[in-house]
Motif scaffolding. Structure first.
Motif, short mmCIF file in Angstrom:
data_model
loop_
_atom_site.label_atom_id
_atom_site.label_comp_id
_atom_site.label_asym_id
_atom_site.label_seq_id
_atom_site.Cartn_x
_atom_site.Cartn_y
_atom_site.Cartn_z
N SER A 289 0.91 -1.29 0.00
CA SER A 289 0.34 -0.50 0.09
C SER A 289 0.57 1.17 0.05
O SER A 289 1.78 1.62 0.55
N ALA A 290 0.41 2.43 -0.57
CA ALA A 290 1.28 3.84 0.02
C ALA A 290 1.37 3.93 0.80
O ALA A 290 2.09 4.84 1.38
N VAL A 326 -4.85 -7.68 -3.86
CA VAL A 326 -4.59 -6.11 -4.33
C VAL A 326 -5.47 -5.28 -3.71
O VAL A 326 -6.42 -5.56 -2.33
N VAL A 327 -4.25 -4.08 -3.73
CA VAL A 327 -4.88 -2.65 -3.00
C VAL A 327 -5.35 -2.06 -3.74
O VAL A 327 -4.55 -1.81 -4.42
N ASP A 328 -6.31 -1.10 -3.34
CA ASP A 328 -6.82 -0.08 -3.81
C ASP A 328 -6.45 1.47 -2.40
O ASP A 328 -7.58 1.58 -1.15
N THR A 330 -6.65 4.87 -2.92
CA THR A 330 -8.16 5.29 -2.95
C THR A 330 -9.58 5.69 -2.02
O THR A 330 -9.67 6.24 -1.52
N HIS A 331 -9.71 4.52 -1.99
CA HIS A 331 -10.68 3.85 -1.14
C HIS A 331 -9.84 3.22 0.44
O HIS A 331 -10.82 2.59 1.04
N ASN A 332 -8.65 3.02 0.37
CA ASN A 332 -8.17 2.47 1.61
C ASN A 332 -8.91 1.26 2.03
O ASN A 332 -9.05 0.98 3.50
N LEU A 333 -8.63 0.28 0.96
CA LEU A 333 -8.81 -0.52 0.99
C LEU A 333 -8.39 -1.87 0.76
O LEU A 333 -7.65 -1.89 -0.42
N VAL A 334 -8.11 -3.67 1.07
CA VAL A 334 -7.90 -4.09 0.41
C VAL A 334 -8.21 -5.26 -0.47
O VAL A 334 -9.28 -5.53 0.73
#
Length: 389
Positions: A289-290, A326-328, A330-334
């Protein structure tokens, strides 16, 4: 008269079996928002009738989705409309696509690389003769250092070529003791490869023997190697944060040999910066993640690790996990997929944000599109678009 009838029959058969551009098979179904009241995440559409995915799908800079299905590549737009199908001439075992700087897609398989234009037309092909020896010519290809170079690792050598399909150089021996050879080394195989601006990373070895991780520079020189032992699978991930992450699953797990996540400094000496061990033997490729959190799955749990030192932040039990995470950001989800056909979304604290049942197992990694939507393909050949928000 007979000749004319035969020509007419051949022309009719050609029309029957022809698949024009934009006529790829698939049944598109939309899902109105009104019928999904109370659902934690909304389905937008389902495109059914595709083949079982043979590698993870990708999204190009043109906004198209590219789905490898056995010996073909299918392009689909974000409205769920198939755009084209491209047959692949590199064999029936193809790997993940690699994008070139000019937008072309490159596919590998059976010791070959093939270019597919963004229109679906075939470009150049590059073939390496492997002889009749043993070993696995796995469909692997990656980018790496150099201006637009592609890297094709095979059991006997690493080949570098440019995006025009021209040979640049070859590393002709993985092991110094093996000498230089143009013949496939018996039983040797490539488990995975990855690349970044600093180098190319390859895991090679033989079943029942030791496997090795090698870091190779832009000139084709082995910078360092690291023995991994006898393993049944291993995965590489160049995280983009200056580290190389490796997951290793031993061939014979036990009290001493356990599945392990390693972090390496690619510019170092091959000694890991840290390692993290788990009790199961099916670790996936990780995702970063970022915020600097590394996520990795086995079939029963999802782990969140601090990428700086490998300390565990949390883990969550999720049965029958089959996909890589997989990391998202934008929505702070995995997201992860399961054998039962579920897609799970977890937040940064390890709590389940939502889950959604689809029509089949989700073995391939979900894709977070540049448009902010989530795309998931099931083993039954159904592609879904979801709105995570």
């Amino acid at each position: 008269m007979r000749k004319a009838a035969i020509l007419l029959l051949c022309f009719s058969l050609a029309l029957l079996f022809a698949v024009p551009a934009g006529a790829a098979p698939g049944r598109l179904t939309g899902f109105p928002a009104a019928g999904q009241a109370g659902q934690p995440v909304r389905l937008l559409w389902q495109l059914a009738g595709l083949g079982r995915p043979s590698a993870d799908m990708l999204m190009g800079t043109n906004g198209l989705l590219y789905l490898p299905e056995g010996n073909k590549l299918t392009a689909v737009n974000t409205d769920g409309r198939p755009v084209w199908e491209a047959p692949l001439a590199v064999g029936n075992q193809t790997g993940r696509p690699v994008f070139g700087p000019a937008g072309s897609i490159f596919m590998s398989g059976n010791a070959a690389v093939q270019e597919i234009k963004t229109s679906g037309a075939a470009g150049w092909s590059f073939q390496v003769y492997q002889g009749a020896g043993g070993g696995n010519t796995a469909a692997l290809l990656c980018g790496g250092p150099g201006d637009g170079l592609l890297y094709l690792p095979l059991p006997d050598a690493l080949y570098a070529l440019n995006v025009a399909g021209r040979y640049k150089w070859a590393l002709l021996s993985w092991n110094a003791a093996g000498g230089y050879t143009t013949k496939t080394l018996s039983g040797q195989e490539i488990l995975d490869c990855a690349g970044d601006s600093g180098g190319v990373y390859v895991i090679y070895g033989r079943r029942g023997d030791n496997y090795t991780l090698a870091a190779i520079d832009a000139a084709g020189n082995i910078r360092w190697t690291r023995p991994l032992g006898d393993v049944k699978s291993a995965h590489l991930f160049a995280g983009g944060d200056g580290r190389l992450y490796v997951t290793v699953n031993p061939a014979q797990p036990g009290r001493i040999q356990k599945s392990t996540v390693y972090a390496f400094d690619p510019a170092g000496d091959g000694q890991p910066e840290w390692s993290f061990r788990v009790n199961y033997d099916d670790l996936t490729t990780p995702a970063l993640s970022a915020a600097g959190v590394l996520y990795v799955c086995d079939s029963k749990r999802l782990y969140a690790l601090d990428a700086r030192d490998g300390t565990e932040k949390w883990d969550l039990q999720l049965l029958n996990i089959t996909s890589e995470p997989v990391v998202d950001d934008t929505h702070n989800l995995v997201y992860v997929g399961s054998r039962d056909g579920y897609v799970f979304a977890l937040d940064a604290s390890g709590k389940t944000a939502w889950e959604r049942k689809l029509d089949g197992a989700v073995s391939r990694r979900p894709l977070v599109g540049a448009d902010g939507y989530l795309y998931v393909i099931t083993d039954r050949g159904s592609l879904y678009k979801l709105a995570p928000a």
